[in-house]
Design a protein around this motif. Structure first.
Motif: not given
Length: 248
Positions: A64, A80-81, A87, A153, A156-157, A160, A171
């Motif tokens: 998150r 949540r991603y 982005h 960011l 981490c993305a 997910n 993503f």
């Protein structure tokens, strides 16, 4: 103002009931193997064009994006991603006055995009929230932190992937901005992986018969392999046979 931001966040499916410790630290979801990757002090949370929740602590976890207000009893928001469809790093003063991380959110259903249906309580705050755009800006007081925030960011993305969309990568994002935000070694590794994937695809096509060309040719030729021979070659062959016959 805080009530308006909370109402707008709810309309956009941003979590507002975030579990915190007494020290206002984020409670991680260990059942989902959530881990804290990094956190940053004095980061503003801006929803839409001008709904500013003030300064807080940004927590980037493996599951998150969580922002917690520095004010005692202030709001906290979590994304949540998979909710983030794009982005980027924004440094254009015509877009926003300060360098920041720009997030475009999934607006979800038409009801969500238009501000939802009939609320039980109604009220002016909920009506105002319906007009907010599905955007979040994370604005650090220290502008030098923007690039580091962006890289974390991205990392981490990538953990997910969006399971609802096949073949679209891990993503949804602005690829040019993401690649520009990576350090040279990471960027090179990404490009090498993509090149390897392309080569593997090519090898697979050759194993199947160069895109099926031999199979298609066999089907056309059938039991008559000479059907595509050049007419001139046939005439030359016939002439040679006749000459050989006369020589006898």
């Amino acid at each position: 103002m805080v009530a308006n931001i909370a109402a707008a966040a709810n309309k956009l499916d941003i979590e507002t009931d975030v579990s915190l410790t007494e020290a206002r630290e984020v409670v991680l979801d260990t059942a989902d193997e959530e881990e804290l990757s990094s956190k940053y002090q004095d980061v503003e949370f801006v929803l839409g064009d001008d709904l500013n929740a003030g300064k807080g602590v940004l927590h980037l976890t493996t599951r998150r994006v969580v922002w917690v207000s520095s004010s005692s009893g202030g709001p906290a928001f979590a994304l949540r991603y998979p909710q983030i469809v794009m982005h980027a790093v924004s440094r254009d003063p015509s877009s926003y006055a300060k360098p920041c991380i720009y997030l475009q959110l999934d607006e979800g259903s038409e009801d969500m995009a238009m501000g939802g249906g009939d609320d039980e309580e109604g009220g002016e705050g909920e009506e105002d929230a319906g007009d907010v755009s599905a955007e979040v800006r994370l604005v650090p007081s220290d502008e030098s932190k923007v690039d580091d925030m962006f890289k974390v960011l991205c990392d981490c993305a990538a953990l997910n992937p969006d399971s609802e969309v096949e073949g679209e990568g891990d993503f949804f994002f602005d690829e040019a901005e993401v690649m520009a935000g990576l350090d040279p070694s990471t960027r090179a590794a990404v490009m090498a992986d993509r090149l390897a994937d392309g080569m593997e695809l090519g090898d697979g096509e050759e194993e199947d018969g160069a895109n099926g060309a031999p199979e298609d040719l066999q089907e056309l030729v059938g039991d008559d392999p000479s059907r595509f021979e050049d007419d001139e070659e046939e005439e030359e062959a016939q002439g040679a046979n006749q000459a050989a016959g006369n020589g006898r």
